[in-house]
Design an enzyme around this catalytic site. Structure first.
Site, PDB file in Angstrom:
ATOM      1  N   HIS B  65      -0.278  -9.631   5.305  1.00 38.19           N
ATOM      2  CA  HIS B  65      -1.035  -8.957   4.245  1.00 38.19           C
ATOM      3  C   HIS B  65      -0.533  -7.545   4.012  1.00 38.19           C
ATOM      4  CE1 HIS B  65      -3.020  -7.966   8.080  1.00 38.19           C
ATOM      5  NE2 HIS B  65      -3.259  -6.791   7.533  1.00 38.19           N
ATOM      6  N   CYS B  66      -0.706  -7.054   2.806  1.00 41.73           N
ATOM      7  CA  CYS B  66      -0.401  -5.652   2.485  1.00 41.73           C
ATOM      8  C   CYS B  66      -0.915  -5.331   1.094  1.00 41.73           C
ATOM      9  CB  CYS B  66       1.108  -5.371   2.538  1.00 41.73           C
ATOM     10  SG  CYS B  66       2.048  -6.102   1.193  1.00 41.73           S
TER      11      CYS B  66
END
Ligand SMILES: [Zn+2]
Lengths: 115, 150
Positions: B65-66
């Site tokens: 995730h980011c």
């Protein structure tokens, strides 16, 4: 894409991750508890990477970046012809210039065309 | 807000081909159908996040995730690598199931954290790993999300 814009985008993205770790209390807890990351180390790591990327900017672009940076976000997306830094319309004459490094006439932010 | 709302069939790959962490990340990103430059930037950002500590949370599940400017709204994808791949997961086990989450830097609706939380919750369900291994079609994956939301 302008090679300097690619760097600017990465700096902005890295700073989003950093901000979330430092300011987002729930997010920080999630990263610590679910993903077991060491937040202090992570922030230090991000800072190093940001400094590295900044060093890869040309002096002119770096100084422009630092000037805008104090006032708002240095790089903002353009969505449906609108600058998301100041929410004014970006003239289509400028968004059509592919490969150029664009800045908003109103807020000065570097622009990343998303549409 | 339910996880099912964010997924559709095109965002699911039940037979990832990649043999390495990088290959798998690239395949997951490809599901989002962004332009080439955006994909390259997103790959770098996800790698940066993985370098801070693997998003492999154990039991064969990873949640890369980011936040990134290259997406204009919250995007998710699901991938499965039946044989598993070394993802440097917390428990050292190979990872078979991958949930990708990418959000823009500023979201009006602030869905990033809740979606991340829901996926982490979903992944902890003792029943889920077995079910994810068994599904045969993207529709079955979507049905599982719906069922677990009840
Ligand atoms: Zn502007």
């Amino acid at each position: 894409m302008h090679p300097q814009l690619e760097i600017l985008l990465q700096i902005q993205d890295l700073r989003s991750q950093r901000r979330e770790l430092v300011e987002g209390e729930h997010f920080r807890r999630m990263e610590e508890e679910e993903f077991h990351i060491n937040v202090e180390e992570a922030v230090r790591d991000l800072d190093e990477k940001i400094a590295e990327m900044k060093a890869a900017l040309t002096p002119a672009i770096r100084s422009r970046f630092e000037r805008i940076d104090g006032r708002g976000r240095a790089v903002v997306p353009v969505l449906n012809g609108t600058c998301y830094g100041c929410f004014t319309a970006v003239p289509t004459s400028s968004t059509g210039r592919h490969g150029a490094l664009l800045t908003c006439e109103h807020c000065g932010s570097f622009l990343y065309i998303l549409d | 807000m339910e996880l099912r709302e964010f997924f559709n069939r095109d965002l699911i790959n039940l037979n990832l081909a990649g043999e390495s962490k990088d290959d798998i990340l690239r395949e997951l990103i490809a599901l989002l159908a962004l332009d080439e430059k955006s994909q390259a930037i997103l790959f770098k950002m996800l790698k940066r996040r993985e370098n801070l500590g693997s998003t492999g949370i154990g039991r064969g599940i990873a949640i890369p995730h980011c936040r990134s400017l290259v997406v204009n709204r919250l995007r998710v994808a699901f991938g499965r690598k039946p044989e598993g791949v070394d993802f440097k997961a917390i428990d050292g086990q190979p990872v078979r199931f991958f949930f990708l989450i990418v959000a823009p830097p500023l979201e009006v609706s602030n869905q990033y954290l809740p979606v991340l939380g829901k996926i982490a919750q979903f992944a902890k369900d003792p029943d889920v790993v077995g079910r994810l291994a068994e599904i045969e079609t993207p529709d079955q994956f979507l049905a599982l999300l719906e069922q677990k939301a009840d």
